[in-house]
Design a protein around this motif. Structure first.
Motif, PDB file in Angstrom:
ATOM      1  N   LYS A   1      24.065 -72.145  16.908  1.00 39.11           N
ATOM      2  CA  LYS A   1      23.179 -71.289  16.221  1.00 39.11           C
ATOM      3  C   LYS A   1      21.919 -72.049  16.310  1.00 39.11           C
ATOM      4  CE  LYS A   1      25.874 -67.674  15.519  1.00 39.11           C
ATOM      5  NZ  LYS A   1      25.771 -66.586  16.057  1.00 39.11           N
ATOM      6  N   SER A   2      20.682 -70.974  16.347  1.00 39.20           N
ATOM      7  CA  SER A   2      19.369 -71.871  16.325  1.00 39.20           C
ATOM      8  C   SER A   2      18.920 -72.208  15.149  1.00 39.20           C
ATOM      9  CB  SER A   2      18.280 -70.590  17.194  1.00 39.20           C
ATOM     10  OG  SER A   2      16.984 -71.107  16.555  1.00 39.20           O
ATOM     11  N   GLY A   3      18.552 -73.433  14.929  1.00 39.55           N
ATOM     12  CA  GLY A   3      18.230 -73.888  13.494  1.00 39.55           C
ATOM     13  C   GLY A   3      17.066 -73.235  13.053  1.00 39.55           C
ATOM     14  N   PHE A   4      15.915 -72.908  13.755  1.00 40.27           N
ATOM     15  CA  PHE A   4      14.945 -72.039  13.279  1.00 40.27           C
ATOM     16  C   PHE A   4      15.267 -70.636  12.846  1.00 40.27           C
ATOM     17  CE2 PHE A   4      11.501 -68.953  14.128  1.00 40.27           C
ATOM     18  CZ  PHE A   4      10.508 -69.416  13.211  1.00 40.27           C
ATOM     19  N   LEU A   5      16.187 -69.879  13.740  1.00 41.84           N
ATOM     20  CA  LEU A   5      16.796 -68.650  13.181  1.00 41.84           C
ATOM     21  C   LEU A   5      17.678 -68.617  12.068  1.00 41.84           C
ATOM     22  CD1 LEU A   5      17.448 -66.753  16.778  1.00 41.84           C
ATOM     23  CD2 LEU A   5      15.542 -66.371  14.970  1.00 41.84           C
ATOM     24  N   THR A   6      18.432 -69.746  11.946  1.00 42.92           N
ATOM     25  CA  THR A   6      19.190 -70.108  10.734  1.00 42.92           C
ATOM     26  C   THR A   6      18.332 -70.207   9.581  1.00 42.92           C
ATOM     27  OG1 THR A   6      20.960 -71.355  12.239  1.00 42.92           O
ATOM     28  CG2 THR A   6      21.078 -71.682   9.715  1.00 42.92           C
ATOM     29  N   PHE A   7      17.230 -70.941   9.531  1.00 44.77           N
ATOM     30  CA  PHE A   7      16.360 -71.161   8.228  1.00 44.77           C
ATOM     31  C   PHE A   7      15.661 -69.787   8.121  1.00 44.77           C
ATOM     32  CE2 PHE A   7      11.890 -71.651   6.800  1.00 44.77           C
ATOM     33  CZ  PHE A   7      12.252 -72.364   5.839  1.00 44.77           C
ATOM     34  N   CYS A   8      15.485 -68.996   9.152  1.00 43.51           N
ATOM     35  CA  CYS A   8      14.649 -67.738   8.897  1.00 43.51           C
ATOM     36  C   CYS A   8      15.725 -66.729   8.137  1.00 43.51           C
ATOM     37  CB  CYS A   8      14.186 -67.231  10.235  1.00 43.51           C
ATOM     38  SG  CYS A   8      12.724 -67.953  10.785  1.00 43.51           S
ATOM     39  N   PHE A   9      16.925 -66.749   8.690  1.00 45.25           N
ATOM     40  CA  PHE A   9      17.984 -65.643   8.168  1.00 45.25           C
ATOM     41  C   PHE A   9      18.329 -66.335   6.518  1.00 45.25           C
ATOM     42  CE2 PHE A   9      18.740 -64.338  12.525  1.00 45.25           C
ATOM     43  CZ  PHE A   9      18.150 -62.941  12.342  1.00 45.25           C
ATOM     44  N   SER A  10      18.383 -67.737   6.345  1.00 40.84           N
ATOM     45  CA  SER A  10      18.525 -68.064   5.116  1.00 40.84           C
ATOM     46  C   SER A  10      17.653 -67.683   4.070  1.00 40.84           C
ATOM     47  CB  SER A  10      18.888 -69.537   5.157  1.00 40.84           C
ATOM     48  OG  SER A  10      17.752 -70.253   5.650  1.00 40.84           O
ATOM     49  N   LEU A  11      16.457 -67.273   4.163  1.00 36.58           N
ATOM     50  CA  LEU A  11      15.542 -66.831   3.385  1.00 36.58           C
ATOM     51  C   LEU A  11      15.816 -65.553   2.504  1.00 36.58           C
ATOM     52  CD1 LEU A  11      12.162 -68.030   5.105  1.00 36.58           C
ATOM     53  CD2 LEU A  11      13.492 -69.124   3.271  1.00 36.58           C
ATOM     54  N   LEU A  12      16.643 -64.808   3.377  1.00 36.00           N
ATOM     55  CA  LEU A  12      17.212 -63.711   2.834  1.00 36.00           C
ATOM     56  C   LEU A  12      18.731 -63.711   2.197  1.00 36.00           C
ATOM     57  CD1 LEU A  12      16.663 -60.565   2.051  1.00 36.00           C
ATOM     58  CD2 LEU A  12      17.363 -60.025   4.382  1.00 36.00           C
ATOM     59  N   PRO A  13      18.942 -63.381   1.240  1.00 40.94           N
ATOM     60  CA  PRO A  13      20.170 -63.747   0.484  1.00 40.94           C
ATOM     61  C   PRO A  13      21.431 -63.043   1.365  1.00 40.94           C
ATOM     62  CG  PRO A  13      18.966 -63.569  -1.409  1.00 40.94           C
ATOM     63  CD  PRO A  13      17.949 -63.132   0.130  1.00 40.94           C
ATOM     64  N   GLY A  14      22.312 -63.653   1.904  1.00 37.61           N
ATOM     65  CA  GLY A  14      23.454 -63.057   2.836  1.00 37.61           C
ATOM     66  C   GLY A  14      22.991 -62.903   4.257  1.00 37.61           C
ATOM     67  N   ALA A  15      21.869 -62.827   4.643  1.00 40.26           N
ATOM     68  CA  ALA A  15      21.537 -62.506   6.156  1.00 40.26           C
ATOM     69  C   ALA A  15      21.771 -63.845   6.848  1.00 40.26           C
ATOM     70  CB  ALA A  15      20.048 -62.384   6.349  1.00 40.26           C
ATOM     71  N   GLY A  16      21.678 -65.057   6.374  1.00 41.04           N
ATOM     72  CA  GLY A  16      21.973 -66.324   6.899  1.00 41.04           C
ATOM     73  C   GLY A  16      23.649 -66.530   6.904  1.00 41.04           C
ATOM     74  N   GLU A  17      24.408 -66.089   6.268  1.00 39.93           N
ATOM     75  CA  GLU A  17      25.812 -66.009   6.304  1.00 39.93           C
ATOM     76  C   GLU A  17      26.060 -65.108   7.328  1.00 39.93           C
ATOM     77  OE1 GLU A  17      25.381 -67.743   2.227  1.00 39.93           O
ATOM     78  OE2 GLU A  17      24.466 -66.147   3.263  1.00 39.93           O
ATOM     79  N   MET A  18      25.544 -63.937   7.426  1.00 41.26           N
ATOM     80  CA  MET A  18      25.874 -63.034   8.581  1.00 41.26           C
ATOM     81  C   MET A  18      25.573 -63.391  10.079  1.00 41.26           C
ATOM     82  SD  MET A  18      25.470 -59.220   7.033  1.00 41.26           S
ATOM     83  CE  MET A  18      24.091 -59.345   6.049  1.00 41.26           C
ATOM     84  N   TYR A  19      24.395 -64.282   9.952  1.00 42.34           N
ATOM     85  CA  TYR A  19      23.933 -64.749  11.168  1.00 42.34           C
ATOM     86  C   TYR A  19      25.221 -65.958  11.665  1.00 42.34           C
ATOM     87  CZ  TYR A  19      21.022 -67.261  14.601  1.00 42.34           C
ATOM     88  OH  TYR A  19      20.590 -68.195  15.713  1.00 42.34           O
ATOM     89  N   MET A  20      25.557 -66.705  10.694  1.00 42.00           N
ATOM     90  CA  MET A  20      26.401 -67.850  11.132  1.00 42.00           C
ATOM     91  C   MET A  20      27.901 -67.035  11.396  1.00 42.00           C
ATOM     92  SD  MET A  20      24.781 -70.422  10.999  1.00 42.00           S
ATOM     93  CE  MET A  20      25.851 -71.496  10.905  1.00 42.00           C
ATOM     94  N   GLY A  21      28.058 -65.712  11.358  1.00 44.33           N
ATOM     95  CA  GLY A  21      29.295 -65.061  11.546  1.00 44.33           C
ATOM     96  C   GLY A  21      30.172 -64.812  10.302  1.00 44.33           C
ATOM     97  N   PHE A  22      29.790 -65.081   8.978  1.00 42.01           N
ATOM     98  CA  PHE A  22      30.627 -64.791   7.848  1.00 42.01           C
ATOM     99  C   PHE A  22      30.173 -63.574   7.540  1.00 42.01           C
ATOM    100  CE2 PHE A  22      30.602 -69.378   8.667  1.00 42.01           C
ATOM    101  CZ  PHE A  22      31.917 -69.768   8.656  1.00 42.01           C
ATOM    102  N   MET A  23      30.697 -62.293   7.996  1.00 40.20           N
ATOM    103  CA  MET A  23      29.999 -61.141   7.539  1.00 40.20           C
ATOM    104  C   MET A  23      30.419 -60.478   6.134  1.00 40.20           C
ATOM    105  SD  MET A  23      28.266 -59.938   9.587  1.00 40.20           S
ATOM    106  CE  MET A  23      27.663 -59.780  11.528  1.00 40.20           C
TER     107      MET A  23
END
Length: 144
Positions: free
Chosen positions: A5-27
């Motif tokens: 996964k993109s490191g930048f997008l992972t960081f951006c999504f991790s700023l919103l609780p839960g969105a980073g986990e969903m981006y990583m595939g853990f729905m």
């Protein structure tokens, strides 16, 4: 679930609780974290309980660092990680197995929420029912 996964997008999504986990595939994990976060915001604002918001920074930090810990895992650890809900209540709730102390706790919480809602709704009408000094005595001594 893809590992890279993109490191930048992972960081951006991790700023919103839960969105980073969903981006990583853990729905399941992401949805449960996001649901808890927004339910705390809703109930704290709806019931006018400001101190309950102290939970939000804790939940945000957990979600933020959890995403970055998942991203930093080796491939074997990442693929061995199971997607699961934050709280394991689905077995109890959907199979009707809440019993004993759990029912009492749930009933107590719902009664307290109902009393708080009624108090906020009808505290203004008490001024007309009680003498002025008693009304302000009650309002000043009952905590929000």
């Amino acid at each position: 679930m893809t590992r890279k996964k993109s490191g930048f997008l992972t960081f951006c999504f991790s700023l919103l609780p839960g969105a980073g986990e969903m981006y990583m595939g853990f729905m399941k994990q992401g949805i449960s974290i996001m649901a808890v976060f927004w339910l705390v915001v809703f109930f704290a604002s709806f019931l006018n309980i400001g101190p309950a918001l102290f939970i939000l920074p804790i939940l945000w930090c957990y979600s933020f660092f959890n995403v970055h810990n998942i991203r930093g895992m080796s491939d074997e650890e990442f693929y061995a990680l199971e997607d699961d809900y934050l709280f394991h209540m689905e077995e109890d709730l959907f199979r009707g197995k809440l019993k004993g102390k759990q029912n009492n706790l749930l009933a107590t919480v719902l009664i307290i929420i109902g009393v708080v809602i009624l108090w906020h709704r009808f505290s203004g009408y008490m001024m007309w029912l009680l003498p002025h000094s008693i009304y302000w005595d009650v309002i000043d001594n009952v905590p929000q």
